[in-house]
Design an enzyme around this catalytic site. Structure first.
Site, short mmCIF file in Angstrom:
data_model
loop_
_atom_site.label_atom_id
_atom_site.label_comp_id
_atom_site.label_asym_id
_atom_site.label_seq_id
_atom_site.Cartn_x
_atom_site.Cartn_y
_atom_site.Cartn_z
N ASP A 191 0.81 -1.22 0.00
CA ASP A 191 0.00 0.00 0.00
C ASP A 191 0.84 1.27 0.00
O ASP A 191 0.32 2.36 -0.22
CB ASP A 191 -0.93 0.04 1.23
CG ASP A 191 -1.99 -1.05 1.20
OD1 ASP A 191 -2.34 -1.51 0.09
OD2 ASP A 191 -2.46 -1.45 2.29
N ARG A 244 -14.88 -4.55 -3.71
CA ARG A 244 -14.16 -3.92 -2.61
C ARG A 244 -14.62 -4.56 -1.32
O ARG A 244 -15.54 -5.35 -1.32
CB ARG A 244 -14.48 -2.40 -2.56
CG ARG A 244 -13.81 -1.63 -3.65
CD ARG A 244 -12.81 -0.58 -3.25
NE ARG A 244 -12.24 -0.54 -1.94
CZ ARG A 244 -12.06 0.56 -1.24
NH1 ARG A 244 -12.48 1.71 -1.72
NH2 ARG A 244 -11.49 0.52 -0.07
#
Length: 319
Positions: free
Chosen positions: A82, A151
């Protein structure tokens, strides 16, 4: 008098809390100090848009980094994949512990393996990288699948399979390992089928760059082999000028001769999400001894991939 607790900034998700808890315990062991978790909500946690739409890069880490800079927490734990590839000057990447399993996995109905999914199966994933490679594999091997963007946390994603909305979902092995749910996996995807995201399975422990004592203490958790591997992978990503939501896969393997690691092999792939076009290359070099050597390995492979047309396959770049 007990020493003041170190404050560890973490996202609130079950996975983030689990991996931060594991790091907190390790930091307690090496420092002898108590560690308390400070929960922080990031933009990536609250936005309902897909990562490709919100830009991907930094959406899960910016709030944690802001809290570090303001002195609200002493250090933070991120999933390395990330992290944006550019490191802020005011923050230090103090430790990258030993990497978990970097592979992607399938959780499918009826305990099916990827290649056994029936025609027309719908597979959910939030990553353009996974879509590109799954669709490319399916085209070559005559599989009839549809990749569906999703998601949500692990419960939400696996829930799509349990309620029959999807036939399978793709997740990271490392995450399921860390929350104790690896037994729900029905198939481990070979890295020859799907290369993971750069840095997948690794954690990043970050603190203020001017806190030399804390950097030294956290450095006890650093694994030099993992650091070299992910540095090469992230250097490839940076040189392709791609964000962490771009369809880029990379994995650096350490090649050992007996007990000694002699070489590193770096593989990279980029492709269109429909799987029609991919560029996949690899390079092997001496085991990097410095950050610059690992970076050079990644940059070199990226240059070769760009020469093969990689830039045109990434679609919307997330800077």
């Amino acid at each position: 008098m007990t020493e003041k607790a170190l404050r560890l900034g973490t996202r609130r998700s079950k996975l983030a809390m689990a991996q931060s808890g594991q790091v907190a315990e390790a930091v307690r062991q090496v420092t002898g100090r108590p560690v308390e978790l400070v929960e922080i909500t990031t933009y990536g946690d609250t936005s309902r848009e897909h990562l490709a739409q919100i830009g991907g890069t930094g959406v899960f880490v910016t709030a944690l980094r802001d809290a570090l800079v303001r002195g609200e927490v002493d250090f933070a734990v991120h999933s390395l994949k990330d992290l944006p590839t550019a490191q802020p000057e005011e923050l230090a990447l103090a430790a990258i512990p030993v990497r978990e399993d970097p592979r992607d996995v399938i959780v499918a109905r009826d305990a099916l393996k990827f290649t056994d999914l029936p025609r027309g199966s719908r597979i959910g994933t939030g990553a353009p990288r996974r879509m590109a490679q799954l669709n490319a594999y399916a085209r070559v091997h005559g599989l009839d699948i549809e990749t569906v963007p999703i998601r949500g946390n692990v419960d939400t994603r696996i829930g799509y399979v349990r309620n029959g909305e999807l036939d399978a979902v793709v997740l990271a092995a490392a995450g399921l390992n860390r929350i104790g749910r690896i037994d729900e996996v029905t198939d481990f995807l070979s890295v020859d089928t799907v290369l993971p995201a750069p840095g997948q399975g690794a954690l990043a422990i970050e603190c203020a760059a001017d806190n030399a004592d804390l950097i030294a203490a956290l450095g006890e958790l650093d694994d030099p082999f993992t650091r070299a591997a992910v540095t090469a992978e992230r250097s490839l990503l940076a040189a392709l000028e791609a964000g962490c939501s771009a369809p880029v896969g990379a994995l650096a393997d350490l090649l050992a001769d007996g007990q000694f690691v002699k070489e590193m092999r770096l593989r990279g792939v980029v492709g269109t999400t429909d799987g029609t076009r991919t560029v996949q290359l690899s390079t092997t070099g001496p085991m990097p001894q410095t950050h610059d050597q690992a970076t050079a390995l990644g940059r070199g492979l990226a240059t070769e991939m760009l020469a093969q047309g990689a830039a045109g396959l990434m679609g919307e770049r997330a800077h």
